[in-house]
Design an enzyme around this catalytic site. Structure first.
Site, PDB file in Angstrom:
ATOM      1  N   CYS A 144      30.233  -1.968 162.950  1.00  0.00           N
ATOM      2  CA  CYS A 144      31.673  -2.195 162.838  1.00  0.00           C
ATOM      3  C   CYS A 144      32.321  -1.501 164.038  1.00  0.00           C
ATOM      4  CB  CYS A 144      32.205  -1.678 161.505  1.00  0.00           C
ATOM      5  SG  CYS A 144      32.011   0.107 161.302  1.00  0.00           S
ATOM      6  N   TYR A 145      33.561  -1.098 163.929  1.00  0.00           N
ATOM      7  CA  TYR A 145      34.256  -0.441 165.035  1.00  0.00           C
ATOM      8  C   TYR A 145      33.704   0.950 165.315  1.00  0.00           C
ATOM      9  CZ  TYR A 145      37.782  -4.082 164.644  1.00  0.00           C
ATOM     10  OH  TYR A 145      38.415  -5.286 164.612  1.00  0.00           O
TER      11      TYR A 145
END
Length: 109
Positions: free
Chosen positions: A64-65
């Protein structure tokens, strides 16, 4: 394996070299702008299709981020029958600084 493991980019890269699948759960436009080379974009719209088509025993790395949302997604994938799931610590942002040559851009696959 009954739950996912958190791993740093170096361990994720070693798993990638051994054929692990990388899934990126960020939003489609962010994925299109830049993602880990070879990563598949998976979100709420295509997760069931991904699960149906996947090898549940193959190593799976969730990115993810920053490595937070990927933990929830990794736990969900374990609950869906995946046996070897990893959450990328530091997410795409740490990956980008660790392996800048391993970044691609383009629309979701």
């Amino acid at each position: 394996m009954s739950e996912f493991k958190r791993i740093p980019p170096e361990q994720a890269q070693a798993l990638r070299e051994q054929g692990a699948v990388v899934v990126d759960i960020r939003d489609p436009s962010t994925y299109a702008a830049a993602h880990i080379s070879g990563a598949q974009h998976v979100d709420n719209h295509n997760i069931q299709e991904f699960i149906r088509a996947a090898d549940l025993d193959a190593p799976l790395i969730v990115a993810c981020y920053h490595g937070n949302s990927s933990q929830s997604a990794a736990a969900y994938l374990v609950s869906q029958g995946f046996s070897d799931v990893y959450s990328l610590d530091g997410g795409f942002e740490l990956w980008r600084t660790t392996y800048p040559a391993e970044i691609s851009s383009g629309d979701p696959q």
